[in-house]
Design a protein around this motif. Structure first.
Motif, PDB file in Angstrom:
ATOM      1  N   MET A   1       0.845  -1.188   0.000  1.00 24.17           N
ATOM      2  CA  MET A   1       0.000   0.000   0.000  1.00 24.17           C
ATOM      3  C   MET A   1       0.880   1.238   0.000  1.00 24.17           C
ATOM      4  O   MET A   1       1.959   1.231   0.569  1.00 24.17           O
ATOM      5  N   SER A   2       0.378   2.289  -0.602  1.00 28.64           N
ATOM      6  CA  SER A   2       1.055   3.574  -0.507  1.00 28.64           C
ATOM      7  C   SER A   2       0.944   4.058   0.930  1.00 28.64           C
ATOM      8  O   SER A   2       0.524   3.330   1.809  1.00 28.64           O
ATOM      9  N   ALA A   3       1.268   5.299   1.154  1.00 27.24           N
ATOM     10  CA  ALA A   3       1.222   5.873   2.492  1.00 27.24           C
ATOM     11  C   ALA A   3      -0.223   6.109   2.909  1.00 27.24           C
ATOM     12  O   ALA A   3      -0.727   7.228   2.861  1.00 27.24           O
ATOM     13  N   LEU A   4      -0.895   5.044   3.302  1.00 27.85           N
ATOM     14  CA  LEU A   4      -2.278   5.122   3.767  1.00 27.85           C
ATOM     15  C   LEU A   4      -2.297   5.189   5.277  1.00 27.85           C
ATOM     16  O   LEU A   4      -1.553   4.473   5.956  1.00 27.85           O
ATOM     17  N   GLN A   5      -3.160   6.045   5.821  1.00 30.54           N
ATOM     18  CA  GLN A   5      -3.309   6.145   7.263  1.00 30.54           C
ATOM     19  C   GLN A   5      -4.671   6.723   7.594  1.00 30.54           C
ATOM     20  O   GLN A   5      -5.387   7.209   6.705  1.00 30.54           O
ATOM     21  N   LEU A   6      -5.009   6.659   8.863  1.00 36.05           N
ATOM     22  CA  LEU A   6      -6.238   7.249   9.389  1.00 36.05           C
ATOM     23  C   LEU A   6      -5.857   8.391  10.322  1.00 36.05           C
ATOM     24  O   LEU A   6      -4.827   8.328  10.996  1.00 36.05           O
ATOM     25  N   ARG A   7      -6.694   9.403  10.355  1.00 37.47           N
ATOM     26  CA  ARG A   7      -6.524  10.503  11.305  1.00 37.47           C
ATOM     27  C   ARG A   7      -7.859  11.204  11.482  1.00 37.47           C
ATOM     28  O   ARG A   7      -8.813  10.923  10.767  1.00 37.47           O
ATOM     29  N   ARG A   8      -7.894  12.128  12.426  1.00 39.85           N
ATOM     30  CA  ARG A   8      -9.126  12.900  12.632  1.00 39.85           C
ATOM     31  C   ARG A   8      -9.322  13.857  11.452  1.00 39.85           C
ATOM     32  O   ARG A   8      -8.411  14.115  10.678  1.00 39.85           O
ATOM     33  N   TRP A   9     -10.527  14.367  11.331  1.00 40.93           N
ATOM     34  CA  TRP A   9     -10.879  15.313  10.276  1.00 40.93           C
ATOM     35  C   TRP A   9     -10.576  16.740  10.715  1.00 40.93           C
ATOM     36  O   TRP A   9     -10.686  17.077  11.893  1.00 40.93           O
ATOM     37  N   TYR A  10     -10.261  17.603   9.735  1.00 42.90           N
ATOM     38  CA  TYR A  10     -10.052  19.034   9.960  1.00 42.90           C
ATOM     39  C   TYR A  10     -10.841  19.816   8.917  1.00 42.90           C
ATOM     40  O   TYR A  10     -10.995  19.350   7.775  1.00 42.90           O
ATOM     41  N   ALA A  11     -11.277  21.008   9.278  1.00 44.47           N
ATOM     42  CA  ALA A  11     -12.003  21.854   8.323  1.00 44.47           C
ATOM     43  C   ALA A  11     -11.165  22.089   7.072  1.00 44.47           C
ATOM     44  O   ALA A  11     -11.705  22.198   5.966  1.00 44.47           O
ATOM     45  N   ALA A  12      -9.866  22.126   7.210  1.00 49.74           N
ATOM     46  CA  ALA A  12      -8.963  22.331   6.068  1.00 49.74           C
ATOM     47  C   ALA A  12      -9.015  21.183   5.066  1.00 49.74           C
ATOM     48  O   ALA A  12      -8.478  21.319   3.955  1.00 49.74           O
ATOM     49  N   ASP A  13      -9.666  20.078   5.411  1.00 50.86           N
ATOM     50  CA  ASP A  13      -9.800  18.942   4.488  1.00 50.86           C
ATOM     51  C   ASP A  13     -10.891  19.165   3.452  1.00 50.86           C
ATOM     52  O   ASP A  13     -11.119  18.315   2.586  1.00 50.86           O
ATOM     53  N   ALA A  14     -11.569  20.305   3.518  1.00 51.13           N
ATOM     54  CA  ALA A  14     -12.703  20.566   2.622  1.00 51.13           C
ATOM     55  C   ALA A  14     -12.315  20.454   1.149  1.00 51.13           C
ATOM     56  O   ALA A  14     -13.080  19.905   0.352  1.00 51.13           O
ATOM     57  N   ASP A  15     -11.157  20.947   0.768  1.00 46.09           N
ATOM     58  CA  ASP A  15     -10.748  20.873  -0.641  1.00 46.09           C
ATOM     59  C   ASP A  15     -10.612  19.431  -1.115  1.00 46.09           C
ATOM     60  O   ASP A  15     -10.930  19.115  -2.262  1.00 46.09           O
ATOM     61  N   ASP A  16     -10.156  18.545  -0.225  1.00 45.11           N
ATOM     62  CA  ASP A  16     -10.041  17.131  -0.595  1.00 45.11           C
ATOM     63  C   ASP A  16     -11.413  16.499  -0.783  1.00 45.11           C
ATOM     64  O   ASP A  16     -11.609  15.649  -1.660  1.00 45.11           O
ATOM     65  N   VAL A  17     -12.385  16.916   0.029  1.00 46.62           N
ATOM     66  CA  VAL A  17     -13.754  16.412  -0.133  1.00 46.62           C
ATOM     67  C   VAL A  17     -14.335  16.926  -1.451  1.00 46.62           C
ATOM     68  O   VAL A  17     -14.986  16.173  -2.184  1.00 46.62           O
ATOM     69  N   VAL A  18     -14.090  18.187  -1.767  1.00 42.81           N
ATOM     70  CA  VAL A  18     -14.546  18.739  -3.045  1.00 42.81           C
ATOM     71  C   VAL A  18     -13.964  17.926  -4.199  1.00 42.81           C
ATOM     72  O   VAL A  18     -14.678  17.548  -5.136  1.00 42.81           O
ATOM     73  N   ALA A  19     -12.674  17.611  -4.133  1.00 42.89           N
ATOM     74  CA  ALA A  19     -12.029  16.823  -5.192  1.00 42.89           C
ATOM     75  C   ALA A  19     -12.667  15.437  -5.299  1.00 42.89           C
ATOM     76  O   ALA A  19     -12.892  14.927  -6.403  1.00 42.89           O
ATOM     77  N   ALA A  20     -12.971  14.816  -4.162  1.00 43.57           N
ATOM     78  CA  ALA A  20     -13.609  13.495  -4.175  1.00 43.57           C
ATOM     79  C   ALA A  20     -14.992  13.574  -4.809  1.00 43.57           C
ATOM     80  O   ALA A  20     -15.365  12.706  -5.611  1.00 43.57           O
ATOM     81  N   LEU A  21     -15.757  14.609  -4.473  1.00 43.21           N
ATOM     82  CA  LEU A  21     -17.094  14.773  -5.041  1.00 43.21           C
ATOM     83  C   LEU A  21     -17.047  15.087  -6.534  1.00 43.21           C
ATOM     84  O   LEU A  21     -17.921  14.655  -7.287  1.00 43.21           O
ATOM     85  N   GLU A  22     -16.037  15.823  -6.957  1.00 42.40           N
ATOM     86  CA  GLU A  22     -15.886  16.090  -8.388  1.00 42.40           C
ATOM     87  C   GLU A  22     -15.537  14.809  -9.138  1.00 42.40           C
ATOM     88  O   GLU A  22     -16.003  14.593 -10.253  1.00 42.40           O
ATOM     89  N   ALA A  23     -14.736  13.947  -8.522  1.00 40.79           N
ATOM     90  CA  ALA A  23     -14.354  12.690  -9.161  1.00 40.79           C
ATOM     91  C   ALA A  23     -15.503  11.695  -9.182  1.00 40.79           C
ATOM     92  O   ALA A  23     -15.593  10.867 -10.091  1.00 40.79           O
ATOM     93  N   ASP A  24     -16.387  11.751  -8.174  1.00 41.04           N
ATOM     94  CA  ASP A  24     -17.531  10.849  -8.103  1.00 41.04           C
ATOM     95  C   ASP A  24     -18.696  11.576  -7.435  1.00 41.04           C
ATOM     96  O   ASP A  24     -18.850  11.509  -6.213  1.00 41.04           O
ATOM     97  N   PRO A  25     -19.530  12.268  -8.214  1.00 40.15           N
ATOM     98  CA  PRO A  25     -20.644  13.022  -7.629  1.00 40.15           C
ATOM     99  C   PRO A  25     -21.623  12.160  -6.827  1.00 40.15           C
ATOM    100  O   PRO A  25     -22.340  12.683  -5.966  1.00 40.15           O
TER     101      PRO A  25
END
Length: 175
Positions: A1-25
Motif C-alpha cells: 500500500m502507498s502511504a495510507l493512514q487514518l486521522r481525525r478530520w479538519y475543516a482544512a480537508d474541505a478541498d479534498d472532499v470537493v475533489a472526491a465529489l468532483e471525481a464521483d458526484p
C-alpha cells in the motif's frame, strides 16, 4: 500500500472532499447532512468531529484525504453501532477501505461495542467486498430500504460481533 493512514478530520480537508465529489458526484449520498453545494468545512466541523456516539476517521493517501470510515449511532444500552465508509475513486481498489474498516471496527469492539452493523445497496458489489473483507457477515436483505430521487434500492445488511473471529488483512495506522 502507498502511504495510507487514518486521522481525525479538519475543516482544512474541505478541498479534498470537493475533489472526491468532483471525481464521483454519487459520493454525496454518503455524506448525510451535506447538501449539494453546501459548506463542506462547516459540514466537517459539525458532523465529522469526535463526539459522543460517533467515531469518524479520515482516510489519508499520500497526505490527501480520500475517504471516511465511521461508526455512528453508538448506543451503549445494547452496545451497538452503525458503520459507514466511502472512498474517492483514486483510492479504490487498494484495500484501503477494508483495512481502515478493520482498524476502526477493532477500536470500537475493544471499547465495548458488541455489535457493529452496516448496509449497502445491492448494486454496490465493491461495498459488499469491503464489508466481508473486514469480517462483517451478511445477515439479510431489506427490500426497497433506500430512496435516492425516485429510485428505491434493496440493502444487504452485514454485522460483526465482538465474538466473531478477527479477520485477516492489513490495518491502517492512526496518526
Amino acid at each position: 500500500m502507498s502511504a495510507l493512514q487514518l486521522r481525525r478530520w479538519y475543516a482544512a480537508d474541505a478541498d479534498d472532499v470537493v475533489a472526491a465529489l468532483e471525481a464521483d458526484p454519487e459520493l454525496i449520498r454518503q455524506l448525510g447532512g451535506l447538501e449539494p453545494g453546501g459548506d463542506i468545512a462547516a459540514y466537517i466541523e459539525r458532523f465529522l468531529q469526535p463526539a459522543e456516539g460517533r467515531l469518524h476517521y479520515a482516510v489519508v493517501l499520500d497526505g490527501r484525504v480520500v475517504g471516511d470510515i465511521a461508526i455512528t449511532a453508538i448506543e451503549r444500552r445494547h452496545d451497538t453501532g452503525w458503520v459507514s465508509y466511502w472512498l474517492a475513486p483514486a483510492a479504490r481498489g487498494r484495500g484501503a477501505a477494508a483495512a481502515g474498516l478493520r482498524t476502526v471496527a477493532e477500536l470500537a469492539l475493544a471499547d465495548g461495542v458488541f455489535r457493529l452493523e452496516l448496509g449497502h445497496r445491492m448494486n454496490n458489489s465493491g461495498s459488499c467486498r469491503v464489508a466481508t473483507a473486514a469480517g462483517f457477515l451478511p445477515e439479510g436483505i431489506e427490500r426497497a430500504k433506500l430512496r435516492y430521487g425516485a429510485e428505491r434500492f434493496d440493502v444487504e445488511t452485514h454485522a460483526r460481533l465482538a465474538t466473531d473471529p478477527t479477520p485477516e488483512g492489513d490495518r491502517l495506522p492512526i496518526v
